[in-house]
Design a protein around this motif. Sequence first.
Motif, PDB file in Angstrom:
ATOM      1  N   ARG A   1       0.415  -2.200   5.095  1.00 55.67           N
ATOM      2  CA  ARG A   1      -0.870  -1.851   4.493  1.00 55.67           C
ATOM      3  C   ARG A   1      -2.063  -2.366   5.294  1.00 55.67           C
ATOM      4  O   ARG A   1      -3.090  -1.688   5.412  1.00 55.67           O
ATOM      5  CB  ARG A   1      -0.925  -2.380   3.054  1.00 55.67           C
ATOM      6  CG  ARG A   1      -2.165  -1.925   2.292  1.00 55.67           C
ATOM      7  CD  ARG A   1      -2.058  -2.227   0.806  1.00 55.67           C
ATOM      8  NE  ARG A   1      -2.008  -3.652   0.533  1.00 55.67           N
ATOM      9  CZ  ARG A   1      -1.898  -4.163  -0.702  1.00 55.67           C
ATOM     10  NH1 ARG A   1      -1.802  -3.345  -1.746  1.00 55.67           N
ATOM     11  NH2 ARG A   1      -1.862  -5.473  -0.888  1.00 55.67           N
ATOM     12  N   ASP A   2      -1.918  -3.557   5.881  1.00 56.76           N
ATOM     13  CA  ASP A   2      -3.063  -4.140   6.592  1.00 56.76           C
ATOM     14  C   ASP A   2      -3.410  -3.398   7.882  1.00 56.76           C
ATOM     15  O   ASP A   2      -4.439  -3.669   8.508  1.00 56.76           O
ATOM     16  CB  ASP A   2      -2.828  -5.622   6.875  1.00 56.76           C
ATOM     17  CG  ASP A   2      -1.687  -5.880   7.851  1.00 56.76           C
ATOM     18  OD1 ASP A   2      -0.980  -4.920   8.228  1.00 56.76           O
ATOM     19  OD2 ASP A   2      -1.488  -7.045   8.229  1.00 56.76           O
ATOM     20  N   LYS A   3      -2.577  -2.452   8.297  1.00 58.97           N
ATOM     21  CA  LYS A   3      -2.896  -1.671   9.496  1.00 58.97           C
ATOM     22  C   LYS A   3      -3.991  -0.647   9.229  1.00 58.97           C
ATOM     23  O   LYS A   3      -4.565  -0.091  10.155  1.00 58.97           O
ATOM     24  CB  LYS A   3      -1.636  -0.967  10.020  1.00 58.97           C
ATOM     25  CG  LYS A   3      -0.463  -1.893  10.333  1.00 58.97           C
ATOM     26  CD  LYS A   3      -0.798  -2.862  11.440  1.00 58.97           C
ATOM     27  CE  LYS A   3       0.423  -3.654  11.903  1.00 58.97           C
ATOM     28  NZ  LYS A   3       1.009  -4.528  10.865  1.00 58.97           N
ATOM     29  N   GLY A   4      -4.253  -0.336   7.934  1.00 56.71           N
ATOM     30  CA  GLY A   4      -5.349   0.568   7.604  1.00 56.71           C
ATOM     31  C   GLY A   4      -4.955   2.003   7.333  1.00 56.71           C
ATOM     32  O   GLY A   4      -5.814   2.890   7.277  1.00 56.71           O
TER      33      GLY A   4
ATOM     34  N   SER B   1       3.634  -5.912   2.481  1.00 53.30           N
ATOM     35  CA  SER B   1       3.772  -7.085   3.349  1.00 53.30           C
ATOM     36  C   SER B   1       3.583  -6.774   4.824  1.00 53.30           C
ATOM     37  O   SER B   1       3.057  -7.601   5.577  1.00 53.30           O
ATOM     38  CB  SER B   1       5.154  -7.724   3.139  1.00 53.30           C
ATOM     39  OG  SER B   1       6.193  -6.852   3.570  1.00 53.30           O
TER      40      SER B   1
ATOM     41  N   GLU C   1       3.047   1.810  -3.545  1.00 58.09           N
ATOM     42  CA  GLU C   1       2.946   0.713  -2.579  1.00 58.09           C
ATOM     43  C   GLU C   1       4.105  -0.270  -2.774  1.00 58.09           C
ATOM     44  O   GLU C   1       3.992  -1.289  -3.435  1.00 58.09           O
ATOM     45  CB  GLU C   1       1.585   0.043  -2.719  1.00 58.09           C
ATOM     46  CG  GLU C   1       0.441   1.005  -2.401  1.00 58.09           C
ATOM     47  CD  GLU C   1      -0.922   0.345  -2.403  1.00 58.09           C
ATOM     48  OE1 GLU C   1      -0.998  -0.894  -2.260  1.00 58.09           O
ATOM     49  OE2 GLU C   1      -1.922   1.069  -2.548  1.00 58.09           O
TER      50      GLU C   1
END
Length: 447
Positions: A376-379, A373, A367
């Motif tokens: 990752r938050d997209k899943g 940044s 990662e």
Amino acid sequence: MKRIGVIHYRVGGTDGVALEIDKWKQVLEEMGHQVHLCAGDLGTVEGTLIKEIHHHLPAAKRLYRNTFIALSDYDETAYNSEVASQVESISVKLRKFIVEKKIDFLIPQNVWSVAASPALSVALTRVMREFQLPAVAHNHDFYWERVDGVALTCAKALEIADKYLPPRDQQIQHVVINTLAQRELSARKGIEATVVPNVFDFESDRWLPDEYNRDFRQRIGLRDGDLFILQATRIVPRKGIELAIDFVKALDSPKRRAVLQERGLYDGRPFNENSRIVLVFAGHAVDEVTGLYRGRLERKAEKLGIETLFIEDLVAGRRHSINGQKVYSFWDTYVYADFVTYPSLWEGWGNQLLEAIRARLPFLLFEYPVYISDIRDKGIQAASLGSKLQGRDNLGLAQVAQPIIEKAADQAVELLTNNQLRQQMVEQNLRIGRQNYSLESLHGYLV
């Protein structure tokens, strides 16, 4: 309609910038523009060849080294003269390209950011201003992001960095590929930039076996029962490829081989005591930074008993033949891979991530900062090596904690034997890719 000149050191290859150039060219032409490529190496595509702008020429490499590492081949006077000479030589060729192709808009690719050829950075700025051409600077990487560090060596080097890397000019709109670079560019240079992430064509036909590539596994020496682990990146230290070797070593343990044999593979193939787990390197295999990295990887793999294949001579951006021998497309490698390793320590964005998603393959990743940044938050789901290094070994190769490697290998075994789980993961990743990183989204940025 614009007549756009895209300038880069090399095009038509399989590196991330060259692949992204292909996508921008496709979208710009769909919008009605004419796009003319100009590079020091054209690879497998058509364009204007200016050999002097190739960053692998001895003169360019020497100037880069004496700008960013150590003033070892010149004194300051000789260095200044060499810069002036190279700038003039390149400027003449750039002027000819602009006039002959009637260029009215420029898109330099990394020329004003990574600065692998400092003379090109200066020359293109001067010629752009001379012709009063507007430009979009597509900045994938910046020279200050080099993991091996930089040190501006003299007054002229400092001047080049200040004035041209990148230049401040109202005619230039700057584009970066992640928010970390956006913030750093603003802090360092006072330049505001738009973030345009890497994209991919998720809607065209799937990469599948066909008459051309049907012999691919056999050609590279793999049997049906072997596991093909694909490392598709270039062979450079920041790609963290040593972590892929550690991962394959864990995957090839007696415990996990026993599970693979008992269950069989996701696509119905048997896995037996004669099956190999092979790490295949499809990307450009010449380490452009130190010249030592590939050898260190080979020594590590040999020490750990991991079988590797370097197949860059059989792979190119597009299918063609050399002396009657087939050369496969880069995309053909994904057709036959079972799993992708992508343990990069640093990426400006990460093309291979989208390629694995597009190929509907599960993958391993470290990662890296931009993934954390911006992505990752997209899943997106993957087998993970975490985000922290444990240190370096005696070869200077990166290490992560062994329990993390073991956990990632366990995840991979599930994805290599459980087709339902595998399909759930790759289809979810594909939906995320289509929603966030499609060519259609690039259309919106370039309008």
